[in-house]
Design an enzyme around this catalytic site. Structure first.
Site, PDB file in Angstrom:
ATOM      1  N   HIS A   1      16.282  47.326  17.876  1.00  0.00           N
ATOM      2  CA  HIS A   1      15.556  46.144  17.377  1.00  0.00           C
ATOM      3  C   HIS A   1      14.082  46.488  17.114  1.00  0.00           C
ATOM      4  CE1 HIS A   1      15.641  41.460  17.476  1.00  0.00           C
ATOM      5  NE2 HIS A   1      14.704  41.884  16.641  1.00  0.00           N
TER       6      HIS A   1
ATOM      7  N   GLU B   1      21.673  42.024  23.295  1.00  0.00           N
ATOM      8  CA  GLU B   1      20.582  43.008  23.497  1.00  0.00           C
ATOM      9  C   GLU B   1      20.002  42.879  24.897  1.00  0.00           C
ATOM     10  OE1 GLU B   1      17.783  42.415  20.311  1.00  0.00           O
ATOM     11  OE2 GLU B   1      19.327  42.695  18.804  1.00  0.00           O
TER      12      GLU B   1
ATOM     13  N   ARG C   1      20.242  39.246  13.040  1.00  0.00           N
ATOM     14  CA  ARG C   1      20.499  38.988  14.445  1.00  0.00           C
ATOM     15  C   ARG C   1      21.914  39.458  14.756  1.00  0.00           C
ATOM     16  NH1 ARG C   1      15.902  38.650  15.106  1.00  0.00           N
ATOM     17  NH2 ARG C   1      14.624  36.932  15.820  1.00  0.00           N
TER      18      ARG C   1
ATOM     19  N   SER D   1      23.049  33.231  -0.596  1.00  0.00           N
ATOM     20  CA  SER D   1      22.331  32.247   0.221  1.00  0.00           C
ATOM     21  C   SER D   1      22.933  30.905  -0.166  1.00  0.00           C
ATOM     22  CB  SER D   1      20.829  32.292  -0.074  1.00  0.00           C
ATOM     23  OG  SER D   1      20.606  32.089  -1.455  1.00  0.00           O
ATOM     24  N   ARG D   2      22.597  29.855   0.562  1.00  0.00           N
ATOM     25  CA  ARG D   2      23.238  28.571   0.243  1.00  0.00           C
ATOM     26  C   ARG D   2      22.752  28.025  -1.086  1.00  0.00           C
ATOM     27  NH1 ARG D   2      21.802  26.225   6.030  1.00  0.00           N
ATOM     28  NH2 ARG D   2      19.913  27.287   5.333  1.00  0.00           N
TER      29      ARG D   2
ATOM     30  N   GLY E   1      15.356  35.224   1.502  1.00  0.00           N
ATOM     31  CA  GLY E   1      14.091  34.552   1.829  1.00  0.00           C
ATOM     32  C   GLY E   1      12.940  35.535   1.705  1.00  0.00           C
ATOM     33  N   ARG E   2      11.925  35.344   2.550  1.00  0.00           N
ATOM     34  CA  ARG E   2      10.732  36.204   2.486  1.00  0.00           C
ATOM     35  C   ARG E   2      11.111  37.678   2.610  1.00  0.00           C
ATOM     36  NH1 ARG E   2       8.830  31.608   5.948  1.00  0.00           N
ATOM     37  NH2 ARG E   2      10.431  32.479   7.274  1.00  0.00           N
ATOM     38  N   ILE E   3      11.910  38.016   3.639  1.00  0.00           N
ATOM     39  CA  ILE E   3      12.207  39.436   3.868  1.00  0.00           C
ATOM     40  C   ILE E   3      13.255  39.932   2.873  1.00  0.00           C
ATOM     41  CG2 ILE E   3      12.950  41.158   5.553  1.00  0.00           C
ATOM     42  CD1 ILE E   3      11.938  39.241   7.762  1.00  0.00           C
TER      43      ILE E   3
ATOM     44  N   ASP F   1      20.234  47.252  13.566  1.00  0.00           N
ATOM     45  CA  ASP F   1      18.980  47.135  14.323  1.00  0.00           C
ATOM     46  C   ASP F   1      19.092  46.064  15.398  1.00  0.00           C
ATOM     47  OD1 ASP F   1      16.157  47.701  14.789  1.00  0.00           O
ATOM     48  OD2 ASP F   1      15.708  45.788  13.811  1.00  0.00           O
TER      49      ASP F   1
HETATM   50  P1  NAP Z   1      13.513  33.033   5.511  1.00  0.00           P
HETATM   51  O1  NAP Z   1      12.371  33.293   4.582  1.00  0.00           O
HETATM   52  O2  NAP Z   1      13.651  31.691   6.143  1.00  0.00           O
HETATM   53  O3  NAP Z   1      14.870  33.365   4.695  1.00  0.00           O
HETATM   54  C1  NAP Z   1      16.132  33.082   5.196  1.00  0.00           C
HETATM   55  C2  NAP Z   1      17.168  33.289   4.095  1.00  0.00           C
HETATM   56  O4  NAP Z   1      18.466  33.104   4.663  1.00  0.00           O
HETATM   57  C3  NAP Z   1      17.043  32.299   2.955  1.00  0.00           C
HETATM   58  O5  NAP Z   1      17.361  32.940   1.737  1.00  0.00           O
HETATM   59  C4  NAP Z   1      18.107  31.246   3.271  1.00  0.00           C
HETATM   60  O6  NAP Z   1      18.540  30.615   2.075  1.00  0.00           O
HETATM   61  C5  NAP Z   1      19.184  32.139   3.894  1.00  0.00           C
HETATM   62  N1  NAP Z   1      20.070  31.392   4.801  1.00  0.00           N
HETATM   63  C6  NAP Z   1      19.706  30.630   5.840  1.00  0.00           C
HETATM   64  N2  NAP Z   1      20.782  30.086   6.421  1.00  0.00           N
HETATM   65  C7  NAP Z   1      21.853  30.528   5.723  1.00  0.00           C
HETATM   66  C8  NAP Z   1      23.241  30.295   5.817  1.00  0.00           C
HETATM   67  N3  NAP Z   1      23.757  29.493   6.774  1.00  0.00           N
HETATM   68  N4  NAP Z   1      24.062  30.899   4.929  1.00  0.00           N
HETATM   69  C9  NAP Z   1      23.555  31.696   3.964  1.00  0.00           C
HETATM   70  N5  NAP Z   1      22.248  31.949   3.820  1.00  0.00           N
HETATM   71  C10 NAP Z   1      21.397  31.364   4.685  1.00  0.00           C
HETATM   72  O7  NAP Z   1      13.515  34.070   6.709  1.00  0.00           O
HETATM   73  P2  NAP Z   1      12.879  35.544   6.764  1.00  0.00           P
HETATM   74  O8  NAP Z   1      11.450  35.455   7.112  1.00  0.00           O
HETATM   75  O9  NAP Z   1      13.302  36.280   5.560  1.00  0.00           O
HETATM   76  O10 NAP Z   1      13.643  36.115   8.069  1.00  0.00           O
HETATM   77  C11 NAP Z   1      15.044  36.124   8.131  1.00  0.00           C
HETATM   78  C12 NAP Z   1      15.527  36.499   9.518  1.00  0.00           C
HETATM   79  O11 NAP Z   1      15.427  37.905   9.704  1.00  0.00           O
HETATM   80  C13 NAP Z   1      14.767  35.924  10.708  1.00  0.00           C
HETATM   81  O12 NAP Z   1      15.137  34.581  10.974  1.00  0.00           O
HETATM   82  C14 NAP Z   1      15.161  36.869  11.835  1.00  0.00           C
HETATM   83  O13 NAP Z   1      16.310  36.423  12.494  1.00  0.00           O
HETATM   84  C15 NAP Z   1      15.468  38.173  11.107  1.00  0.00           C
HETATM   85  N6  NAP Z   1      14.450  39.199  11.427  1.00  0.00           N
HETATM   86  C16 NAP Z   1      14.816  40.295  12.130  1.00  0.00           C
HETATM   87  C17 NAP Z   1      13.853  41.257  12.422  1.00  0.00           C
HETATM   88  C18 NAP Z   1      14.206  42.474  13.221  1.00  0.00           C
HETATM   89  O14 NAP Z   1      13.354  42.943  13.965  1.00  0.00           O
HETATM   90  N7  NAP Z   1      15.387  43.038  13.055  1.00  0.00           N
HETATM   91  C19 NAP Z   1      12.545  41.093  12.033  1.00  0.00           C
HETATM   92  C20 NAP Z   1      12.210  39.978  11.304  1.00  0.00           C
HETATM   93  C21 NAP Z   1      13.189  39.014  11.004  1.00  0.00           C
HETATM   94  P3  NAP Z   1      19.249  29.169   2.062  1.00  0.00           P
HETATM   95  O15 NAP Z   1      18.469  28.302   3.000  1.00  0.00           O
HETATM   96  O16 NAP Z   1      19.193  28.776   0.614  1.00  0.00           O
HETATM   97  O17 NAP Z   1      20.653  29.416   2.526  1.00  0.00           O
HETATM   98  C1  8YV Z   2      10.716  40.851  16.853  1.00  0.00           C
HETATM   99  C2  8YV Z   2      12.211  39.716  15.131  1.00  0.00           C
HETATM  100  O1  8YV Z   2      11.016  42.141  17.229  1.00  0.00           O
HETATM  101  O2  8YV Z   2      10.526  38.477  14.058  1.00  0.00           O
HETATM  102  C3  8YV Z   2      11.706  38.513  14.424  1.00  0.00           C
HETATM  103  O3  8YV Z   2      12.514  37.583  14.229  1.00  0.00           O
HETATM  104  O4  8YV Z   2      13.362  39.851  15.376  1.00  0.00           O
HETATM  105  C4  8YV Z   2      11.291  40.807  15.477  1.00  0.00           C
HETATM  106  O5  8YV Z   2      10.247  40.937  14.561  1.00  0.00           O
HETATM  107  C5  8YV Z   2      11.225  40.013  17.934  1.00  0.00           C
HETATM  108  O6  8YV Z   2      11.117  38.671  17.656  1.00  0.00           O
HETATM  109  C6  8YV Z   2      10.459  40.360  19.188  1.00  0.00           C
HETATM  110  O7  8YV Z   2      11.008  39.724  20.277  1.00  0.00           O
END
Ligand code: NAP
Ligand code: 8YV
Length: 329
Positions: free
Chosen positions: A288, A270, A241, A183-184, A162-164, A265
């Site tokens: 995190h 947590e 996550r 991804s799906r 996705g975006r990230i 991370d």
């Molecule tokens: P996004 O743009 O919605 O992208 C999600 C990606 O995951 C898409 O490619 C989607 O493709 C795929 N996906 C979703 N469900 C799936 C499944 N069941 N099986 C396989 N692939 C699947 O989201 P994003 O903005 O990139 O963010 C992604 C996630 O990163 C967030 O939801 C958050 O949990 C995590 N995150 C963590 C941090 C941190 O601090 N560590 C920070 C920011 C985000 P399909 O729908 O085609 O499957």
């Molecule tokens: C934040 C995140 O640290 O955006 C997310 O999904 O995991 C992180 O950017 C978190 O949501 C803060 O509680």
């Protein structure tokens, strides 16, 4: 009604950044779920609460969940403004059934999280924190730091494009290594190899970077079988996550050499990290922090506030999630 009079009741689930709290206090009548008398507060004020802003849990430091049970006590609730792009701490199905809008903070953190993901990949392969400890512990005068694994011979599989995921892939192109993703659905226009089956990708790559949303659909998707397919030279990077990885299976795989190393991370419970992980030398552990810079957290905080202000003004919120209504009815 003047703006001073129009101050909808808002429930803040826990502490938030001062810049968010100041703006909420300016525009809303704020109540705190982490107040000592929260139960009586909910019984008394629950029917008036129209908005929720998600903060951290002031006792555990983890994220306070916005559950169906909590929403049931807030019959006038219209919007939950989630701090973070991932909104797995909000009961999405329940919010959708109640017609409650959820907003999140997409886009403003992509670069920051991608930077940290690449840093964690390199730190894990090249054992950067271990090398730092080696000097601090006075070991250098007694001998050289051992050679490490390398990115040079690796194919990288990104779980979630996705975006990230796409922002991480763009950075990794600069490292000259082959990139695949799972991804799906394939993303139109992307040249990287798409694997509809995660296990098949895990077999073909030797680094997995996980960046899918949390929640029931991805619960434990990195399980013992996927780790076995990744193999003894494999490295797992989880910036998604903790729920996405079967943590006991990961600990076993790291202990018995099923995979080589991991950079994490995020964790299942947590801020509690299992002692088994903390005792290992082949892991890099971060609390995190992928989005945790002043600039990016301020941008996320402002988006939380701006979503609430748009809703308060009767406009569609800026970044509603796809599963719930896009605007108040
Ligand atoms: P996004 O743009 O919605 O992208 C999600 C990606 O995951 C898409 O490619 C989607 O493709 C795929 N996906 C979703 N469900 C799936 C499944 N069941 N099986 C396989 N692939 C699947 O989201 P994003 O903005 O990139 O963010 C992604 C996630 O990163 C967030 O939801 C958050 O949990 C995590 N995150 C963590 C941090 C941190 O601090 N560590 C920070 C920011 C985000 P399909 O729908 O085609 O499957
Ligand atoms: C934040 C995140 O640290 O955006 C997310 O999904 O995991 C992180 O950017 C978190 O949501 C803060 O509680």
């Amino acid at each position: 009604m003047s703006d001073a009079e129009n101050r909808p009741d808002l429930l803040q689930t826990g502490p938030m950044m001062p810049m968010i709290e100041a703006q909420l206090a300016e525009h809303f009548t704020v109540h705190r779920l982490d107040a000592p008398d929260a139960d009586s507060l909910l019984a008394q004020l629950g029917p008036r609460i129209r908005a929720v802003a998600t903060g951290v849990n002031s006792t555990s430091g983890g994220k306070t969940r916005v559950t169906g049970a909590l929403m049931a006590k807030l019959p006038a609730l219209e919007i939950v403004a989630n701090f973070g792009v991932g909104y797995d701490a909000v009961d999405v199905a329940d919010a959708a059934a109640r017609g409650v809008i959820i907003t999140n903070t997409p886009g403003v953190l992509d670069d920051e999280v991608a930077d940290l993901s690449v840093a964690l990949l390199l730190a894990t392969l090249r054992r950067v924190p271990q090398a730092d400890r080696f000097i601090r512990e006075g070991k250098w005068p007694k001998g050289s730091f051992p050679f490490s694994a390398t990115l040079r011979d690796r194919t990288i599989g990104i779980v979630g494009m996705g975006r990230i995921g796409q922002t991480i892939a763009k950075r990794l192109e600069g490292f000259g290594r082959p990139i695949a993703y799972h991804s799906r659905r394939p993303v139109p226009g992307l040249a990287y190899a798409h694997y509809p089956e995660l296990i098949a990708m895990a077999r073909d790559v030797d680094a997995l970077i996980v960046i899918v949303p949390g929640g029931p659909a991805t619960q434990n998707m990195i399980d013992a079988q996927v780790l076995a397919a990744l193999g003894p030279n494999g490295v797992l990077i989880n910036v998604a996550r903790g729920s996405v990885v079967d943590e006991p299976a990961l600990i076993k795989a790291l202990q018995d050499g099923t995979i080589a190393s991991a950079g994490l991370d995020v964790f299942a419970d947590e801020p509690n990290v299992p002692e088994a992980l903390r005792a290992m030398d082949n892991v890099v552990l971060l609390p995190h922090i992928a989005s945790a810079t002043h600039v990016t957290r301020n941008a996320m905080g402002q988006l939380v506030v701006d979503n609430l202000l748009a809703w308060k003004a009767g406009k569609p919120p800026l970044t509603p999630v796809p599963e719930t209504p896009r605007s108040a009815t």
